[in-house]
Enzyme design. Structure first.
Site, PDB file in Angstrom:
ATOM      1  N   HIS A   1      10.750 -23.308   9.327  1.00 31.90           N
ATOM      2  CA  HIS A   1       9.921 -24.276  10.303  1.00 31.90           C
ATOM      3  C   HIS A   1       8.559 -24.047   9.889  1.00 31.90           C
ATOM      4  O   HIS A   1       7.563 -25.007   9.905  1.00 31.90           O
ATOM      5  CB  HIS A   1      10.021 -23.517  11.745  1.00 31.90           C
ATOM      6  CG  HIS A   1      11.235 -24.259  12.324  1.00 31.90           C
ATOM      7  ND1 HIS A   1      11.356 -24.088  13.700  1.00 31.90           N
ATOM      8  CD2 HIS A   1      12.375 -24.732  11.947  1.00 31.90           C
ATOM      9  CE1 HIS A   1      12.612 -24.550  14.059  1.00 31.90           C
ATOM     10  NE2 HIS A   1      13.259 -24.881  12.709  1.00 31.90           N
TER      11      HIS A   1
ATOM     12  N   HIS B   1       8.315 -30.425  11.049  1.00 32.00           N
ATOM     13  CA  HIS B   1       7.789 -29.273  10.732  1.00 32.00           C
ATOM     14  C   HIS B   1       6.390 -29.319   9.562  1.00 32.00           C
ATOM     15  O   HIS B   1       5.617 -28.687   9.745  1.00 32.00           O
ATOM     16  CB  HIS B   1       8.614 -28.099  10.234  1.00 32.00           C
ATOM     17  CG  HIS B   1       9.593 -28.042  11.092  1.00 32.00           C
ATOM     18  ND1 HIS B   1       9.415 -27.330  12.401  1.00 32.00           N
ATOM     19  CD2 HIS B   1      10.911 -27.896  11.353  1.00 32.00           C
ATOM     20  CE1 HIS B   1      10.642 -27.336  13.244  1.00 32.00           C
ATOM     21  NE2 HIS B   1      11.840 -27.904  12.534  1.00 32.00           N
TER      22      HIS B   1
ATOM     23  N   CYS C   1       3.346  -2.930   3.902  1.00 35.98           N
ATOM     24  CA  CYS C   1       2.707  -1.639   4.428  1.00 35.98           C
ATOM     25  C   CYS C   1       3.330  -0.981   5.581  1.00 35.98           C
ATOM     26  O   CYS C   1       4.427  -1.220   5.860  1.00 35.98           O
ATOM     27  CB  CYS C   1       1.064  -2.107   4.619  1.00 35.98           C
ATOM     28  SG  CYS C   1       1.011  -3.080   6.201  1.00 35.98           S
TER      29      CYS C   1
ATOM     30  N   THR D   1       3.130  -1.001   8.820  1.00 39.70           N
ATOM     31  CA  THR D   1       3.539  -2.008   9.936  1.00 39.70           C
ATOM     32  C   THR D   1       3.785  -3.501   9.343  1.00 39.70           C
ATOM     33  O   THR D   1       4.371  -4.457  10.049  1.00 39.70           O
ATOM     34  CB  THR D   1       2.587  -1.926  11.219  1.00 39.70           C
ATOM     35  OG1 THR D   1       1.365  -2.844  10.425  1.00 39.70           O
ATOM     36  CG2 THR D   1       2.311  -0.789  11.594  1.00 39.70           C
TER      37      THR D   1
ATOM     38  N   ASP E   1       0.929  -1.026   0.028  1.00 41.42           N
ATOM     39  CA  ASP E   1      -0.043   0.174   0.016  1.00 41.42           C
ATOM     40  C   ASP E   1       1.042   1.253   0.048  1.00 41.42           C
ATOM     41  O   ASP E   1       2.112   1.092  -0.212  1.00 41.42           O
ATOM     42  CB  ASP E   1      -0.783  -0.075   1.475  1.00 41.42           C
ATOM     43  CG  ASP E   1      -0.029   0.312   2.590  1.00 41.42           C
ATOM     44  OD1 ASP E   1       0.719   0.238   2.541  1.00 41.42           O
ATOM     45  OD2 ASP E   1      -1.125   0.423   3.599  1.00 41.42           O
TER      46      ASP E   1
END
Length: 149
Positions: free
Chosen positions: A98, A133, A65, A67, A8
């Site tokens: 993992h 995993h 973005c 954050t 964004d």
């Protein structure tokens, strides 16, 4: 390897730096937008990248973005996506090794460009470890199937 990129407005500058990094490394990518710092809605771009990865045309995706949180939540709504918000190199490695994360989310307002590019490098150069995993990643897929409509 072919990478799907998206951001964004809050992650636009970081996405542009990642594009330059990928070009320097000879890694193929496609930019799914946005194309400026003009305000846009991050869910659209998280979805576009996630759909591109799920289609199989792109092996991995990177979304940015402010954050990394909002765009990762959006990407994770697409069945088959395991998008990890990462702010350090150890988490970048573990998210792939993992958890077999197929999309990486970064926050331009959270981490500096230098660290972000190091995270991208580590994540792109880490392979899924499989083994124990694999069972856990499959369990994540089972949860997804349980709630799919």
């Amino acid at each position: 390897m072919k990478i799907a990129l998206g951001s964004d407005h809050g992650g636009y500058n970081l996405k542009e730096a990642i594009k330059k990094y990928l070009e320097e490394k000879g890694i193929e990518y496609e930019d799914f937008g946005t194309n400026s710092t003009e305000s846009v809605d991050y869910p659209e771009f998280g979805m576009k990248v996630a759909e591109a990865v799920v289609s199989g045309e792109y092996q991995r995706g990177i979304v940015c973005c402010g954050t990394g949180i909002g765009i990762s939540i959006s990407a994770n709504k697409v069945p088959g996506i395991r998008c990890a918000v990462v702010s350090d190199t150890f988490s970048a490695q573990m998210s792939k090794e993992h958890n077999n994360a197929n999309v990486l989310a970064l926050g331009e307002r959270v981490i500096g460009q230098g660290l972000a590019l190091k995270i991208v490098e580590v994540w792109l150069n880490t392979e899924f470890a499989g083994g124990r995993h694999e069972r856990r990643v499959n369990l994540i897929g089972d949860i997804e199937k349980k709630y799919a409509k």
